[in-house]
Design an enzyme around this catalytic site. Structure first.
Site, PDB file in Angstrom:
ATOM      1  N   VAL A 129      -5.835   0.183   2.672  1.00  0.00           N
ATOM      2  CA  VAL A 129      -5.907  -1.282   2.604  1.00  0.00           C
ATOM      3  C   VAL A 129      -7.042  -1.718   1.673  1.00  0.00           C
ATOM      4  O   VAL A 129      -6.872  -2.609   0.835  1.00  0.00           O
ATOM      5  CB  VAL A 129      -6.094  -1.878   4.010  1.00  0.00           C
ATOM      6  CG1 VAL A 129      -6.490  -3.356   3.930  1.00  0.00           C
ATOM      7  CG2 VAL A 129      -4.811  -1.734   4.822  1.00  0.00           C
TER       8      VAL A 129
ATOM      9  N   LYS B 159      -5.513  -2.622  13.918  1.00  0.00           N
ATOM     10  CA  LYS B 159      -4.955  -1.552  14.739  1.00  0.00           C
ATOM     11  C   LYS B 159      -5.526  -1.628  16.154  1.00  0.00           C
ATOM     12  O   LYS B 159      -6.739  -1.757  16.341  1.00  0.00           O
ATOM     13  CB  LYS B 159      -5.235  -0.198  14.099  1.00  0.00           C
ATOM     14  CG  LYS B 159      -4.526  -0.021  12.754  1.00  0.00           C
ATOM     15  CD  LYS B 159      -4.840   1.323  12.145  1.00  0.00           C
ATOM     16  CE  LYS B 159      -4.062   1.525  10.850  1.00  0.00           C
ATOM     17  NZ  LYS B 159      -4.479   0.612   9.778  1.00  0.00           N
TER      18      LYS B 159
ATOM     19  N   SER C  13     -14.454   0.360   9.422  1.00  0.00           N
ATOM     20  CA  SER C  13     -13.575   0.560   8.279  1.00  0.00           C
ATOM     21  C   SER C  13     -14.099  -0.145   7.034  1.00  0.00           C
ATOM     22  O   SER C  13     -14.651  -1.244   7.106  1.00  0.00           O
ATOM     23  CB  SER C  13     -12.179   0.034   8.612  1.00  0.00           C
ATOM     24  OG  SER C  13     -11.367   0.012   7.453  1.00  0.00           O
ATOM     25  N   ALA C  14     -13.894   0.498   5.884  1.00  0.00           N
ATOM     26  CA  ALA C  14     -14.245  -0.119   4.605  1.00  0.00           C
ATOM     27  C   ALA C  14     -13.390  -1.347   4.312  1.00  0.00           C
ATOM     28  O   ALA C  14     -13.740  -2.153   3.444  1.00  0.00           O
ATOM     29  CB  ALA C  14     -14.091   0.900   3.479  1.00  0.00           C
ATOM     30  N   ASP C  15     -12.271  -1.503   5.038  1.00  0.00           N
ATOM     31  CA  ASP C  15     -11.416  -2.677   4.833  1.00  0.00           C
ATOM     32  C   ASP C  15     -12.221  -3.965   4.965  1.00  0.00           C
ATOM     33  O   ASP C  15     -12.044  -4.915   4.190  1.00  0.00           O
ATOM     34  CB  ASP C  15     -10.276  -2.714   5.858  1.00  0.00           C
ATOM     35  CG  ASP C  15      -9.307  -1.555   5.720  1.00  0.00           C
ATOM     36  OD1 ASP C  15      -9.463  -0.756   4.785  1.00  0.00           O
ATOM     37  OD2 ASP C  15      -8.401  -1.460   6.569  1.00  0.00           O
TER      38      ASP C  15
ATOM     39  N   ASP D 152     -19.287   3.205  13.301  1.00  0.00           N
ATOM     40  CA  ASP D 152     -18.090   3.526  12.522  1.00  0.00           C
ATOM     41  C   ASP D 152     -17.291   2.248  12.292  1.00  0.00           C
ATOM     42  O   ASP D 152     -16.784   1.638  13.225  1.00  0.00           O
ATOM     43  CB  ASP D 152     -17.247   4.555  13.277  1.00  0.00           C
ATOM     44  CG  ASP D 152     -16.105   5.108  12.431  1.00  0.00           C
ATOM     45  OD1 ASP D 152     -15.934   4.648  11.290  1.00  0.00           O
ATOM     46  OD2 ASP D 152     -15.394   6.009  12.914  1.00  0.00           O
TER      47      ASP D 152
ATOM     48  N   GLU E  11       0.830  -1.202   0.000  1.00  0.00           N
ATOM     49  CA  GLU E  11       0.000   0.000   0.000  1.00  0.00           C
ATOM     50  C   GLU E  11       0.866   1.255   0.000  1.00  0.00           C
ATOM     51  O   GLU E  11       2.047   1.217   0.343  1.00  0.00           O
ATOM     52  CB  GLU E  11      -0.924   0.004   1.210  1.00  0.00           C
ATOM     53  CG  GLU E  11      -0.190   0.090   2.538  1.00  0.00           C
ATOM     54  CD  GLU E  11      -1.092   0.526   3.673  1.00  0.00           C
ATOM     55  OE1 GLU E  11      -1.627   1.641   3.585  1.00  0.00           O
ATOM     56  OE2 GLU E  11      -1.233  -0.240   4.641  1.00  0.00           O
TER      57      GLU E  11
ATOM     58  N   LYS F   5      -6.040  10.543   0.337  1.00  0.00           N
ATOM     59  CA  LYS F   5      -6.083   9.161   0.812  1.00  0.00           C
ATOM     60  C   LYS F   5      -7.313   8.518   0.181  1.00  0.00           C
ATOM     61  O   LYS F   5      -8.444   8.965   0.399  1.00  0.00           O
ATOM     62  CB  LYS F   5      -6.171   9.106   2.340  1.00  0.00           C
ATOM     63  CG  LYS F   5      -6.174   7.693   2.900  1.00  0.00           C
ATOM     64  CD  LYS F   5      -6.432   7.664   4.397  1.00  0.00           C
ATOM     65  CE  LYS F   5      -5.273   8.226   5.179  1.00  0.00           C
ATOM     66  NZ  LYS F   5      -5.453   8.026   6.656  1.00  0.00           N
TER      67      LYS F   5
END
Length: 308
Positions: free
Chosen positions: A110, A163, A144-146, A142, A29, A90
């Site tokens: 990611v 994380k 992450s789109a990951d 909330d 990445e 980003k």
């Protein structure tokens, strides 16, 4: 192996040749380069990670979007541009069509890197830690789109878990619900990014790159939903962040974020930045140690995959 040759997705000559010949390739990445590290160290690290891949016998494919075109593998000039150009966006997967239409340049997260790697025909991707479910999800949902991208993208991601600022148990539950395969690499505990362990168990364990490649073959043989394989590779114990320091500074960071009303997309960079400052840079060094180990392992798995 099918590759996209659309003008918006351009592998470098080296990467294209490797893919055509079946040679091992590892995607990297670019967000860590443009947004995760200070200059000029970011460029040094970008070069170092590519060199680790080459030493292991694979071809690095650092991914970024430049002037609206997804570049799969960067030459030196492009790598320098990603590291040094101010104001680089980003980009997550959802942003890619906008970036293409508006000819915008940006570093890939990611989610975007996984998607673009798979579209280009690259099966292995190495990163530091995944995004996931944020703390307090019941209030703001909330996430992450990951997680969504990995639930519908056939790619193998070598990472040091998710994380540690996130809700790790909830993230593991979401990965299970979305059908994403997770295996610990020589560990029975899910890694904690900066820490060797998150304190949560991982149900499956693999010991070798060859076993990872066998799991990948199993995914293809069974078919079904095009989900990812997460190879959770813990940071070496002697390079992890001191657990007591980690817990103390993270608690301070979370309290400060709540007091200052930091939410949404701003919360992750706020917490990570607080950890860097609060640990005197030790969290950044642990992050880099984890990334180096993940990149080397991804290259070894890519080698095993290319031979299978």
């Amino acid at each position: 192996m099918r590759r996209t040759t659309d003008s918006l997705l351009q592998p470098s000559d080296e990467v294209a040749e490797a893919l055509d010949s079946g040679a091992p390739v590892v995607a990297l990445e670019s967000t860590i380069i443009s947004h995760g590290l200070p200059r000029p160290r970011n460029l040094e690290v970008a070069r170092e990670l590519e060199e680790i891949v080459r030493r292991e016998g694979a071809v690095p494919a650092t991914i970024a979007v430049l002037d609206g075109v997804a570049r799969i593998g960067l030459d030196e000039a492009s790598l320098e541009r990603v590291a040094m150009e101010p104001g680089l966006r980003k980009l997550s997967q959802r942003d890619l069509p906008l970036a293409a239409a508006l000819k915008v340049s940006g570093a890939t997260t990611v989610a975007a890197t996984s998607f673009l790697a798979a579209r280009a025909g690259i099966r292995l991707f190495a990163t530091g830690g995944l995004g996931g479910v944020h703390r307090g999800w019941t209030d703001d949902q909330d996430e992450s789109a990951d997680l969504d991208t990995l639930s519908r993208t056939r790619v193998t991601v070598v990472c040091a878990g998710v994380k540690s600022i996130l809700d790790v148990p909830a993230t593991l539950q979401r990965l299970e619900t979305r059908g994403v395969t997770v295996a610990g690499y020589r560990t029975d505990e899910f890694p904690g990014f900066y820490l060797r362990s998150s304190g949560r168990p991982v149900e499956w364990r693999i010991e070798t790159p060859e076993e990872a490649a066998a799991v990948m073959r199993g995914q293809d043989a069974f078919g079904g939903q095009e989900t990812a394989l997460i190879v959770a590779n813990p940071i070496p114990e002697d390079q992890q962040l001191d657990p007591a320091l980690h817990d103390r500074v993270l608690a301070e960071a979370l309290a400060t974020a709540e007091r200052e009303g930091v939410t949404g997309q701003a919360i992750t960079p706020f917490l990570l930045g607080y950890l860097v400052r609060g640990t005197g840079g030790a969290s950044l060094e642990a992050n880099l140690a984890a990334v180096r180990g993940n990149v080397a392992l991804a290259a070894r798995i890519a080698l095993a995959w290319s031979r299978s």
